[in-house]
Scaffold this active site. Sequence first.
Site, PDB file in Angstrom:
ATOM      1  N   TYR A 169      31.339  60.768   9.878  1.00  0.00           N
ATOM      2  CA  TYR A 169      31.693  62.136   9.517  1.00  0.00           C
ATOM      3  C   TYR A 169      30.987  62.553   8.221  1.00  0.00           C
ATOM      4  O   TYR A 169      30.427  63.644   8.127  1.00  0.00           O
ATOM      5  CB  TYR A 169      33.208  62.219   9.348  1.00  0.00           C
ATOM      6  CG  TYR A 169      33.753  63.591   9.025  1.00  0.00           C
ATOM      7  CD1 TYR A 169      33.852  64.566  10.007  1.00  0.00           C
ATOM      8  CD2 TYR A 169      34.201  63.887   7.740  1.00  0.00           C
ATOM      9  CE1 TYR A 169      34.375  65.818   9.719  1.00  0.00           C
ATOM     10  CE2 TYR A 169      34.727  65.138   7.444  1.00  0.00           C
ATOM     11  CZ  TYR A 169      34.809  66.090   8.436  1.00  0.00           C
ATOM     12  OH  TYR A 169      35.322  67.335   8.137  1.00  0.00           O
ATOM     13  N   LYS A 173      28.195  65.517   7.936  1.00  0.00           N
ATOM     14  CA  LYS A 173      28.393  66.710   7.109  1.00  0.00           C
ATOM     15  C   LYS A 173      27.344  66.811   6.007  1.00  0.00           C
ATOM     16  O   LYS A 173      26.933  67.913   5.635  1.00  0.00           O
ATOM     17  CB  LYS A 173      29.809  66.716   6.535  1.00  0.00           C
ATOM     18  CG  LYS A 173      30.906  66.862   7.596  1.00  0.00           C
ATOM     19  CD  LYS A 173      30.721  68.125   8.423  1.00  0.00           C
ATOM     20  CE  LYS A 173      31.847  68.331   9.417  1.00  0.00           C
ATOM     21  NZ  LYS A 173      31.707  69.581  10.195  1.00  0.00           N
TER      22      LYS A 173
END
Length: 275
Positions: A169, A173
């Site tokens: 994640y 991002k």
Amino acid sequence: MKQIIVVTGSGSIAQAIARRVSVGKHILLADIKPEVAKEAETVLSRAGFEVSTSYVDVSSRQSIQDLVKQATGIGEIKGVIHTAGLSPSQAKAQDIIKVDLYGTAVVFEEFGKVIAKGGSAVVIGSQSSHRLNVDALTQYEADALATLVPEELLNLPLVKDIDDSLYAYQISKRGNALRVMAEAVKWGKRGARINCISAGIIYTPLAYDELNSAERGEFYQNMLSKSPAGRGGTPDEIGALAEFLFGPNGTYVSGSDILIDGGVTASYKYGELSS
């Protein structure tokens, strides 16, 4: 010709932004769960907006291309609000990579081909990516995340070997924010802008998944309590920032990653959360 705001994901943040930037425009809500998009359509339609819905799986280039075709068939695309994604507690590492990193890159690429002059886009990134050390990526890796053809991203050694969902994640991002910089150059040639909002813990169903997660719930609760703001954020606060980026006062902002996290990152670097 109608002006279109395309929204991927139809949750709380998506709706908060759409309400602020879509007056007088047609909202095309796209979600992997059609029933969720329909619920959002009902809410926004009753608030006076013109809305239609669509299915999209952002891990599929063909699905994104189908959405682009549908949108351009309605009118000119003046805005893209990209909120679709997976959180660490919702999916395995490589599934997160496919949606949050690869899918976002494809959304930027495909909509960048058709965005109208004066158009704007925002992608919802994450403060979690700012917790990575400044030297977590080499310059080569950062440039690759920013510029590689989306399909090639999946074969990067940095990416393909990740098996931790939180790290997947964070890298995804960080990749979103880096890619916004590269895409801003391309979008600028069409007279359009694109930016990233790296949001902290915002009270949405996705955030509650994290806050109530057996694996990370206590971690996130501690994060909020020791942040300068001492709380999570609201979708309306993200909506207000996006409204600025879409509006006339934000026309000098493109290729930027704006952190809005109540000071969580500051506390991780220099405060109570640093220990």
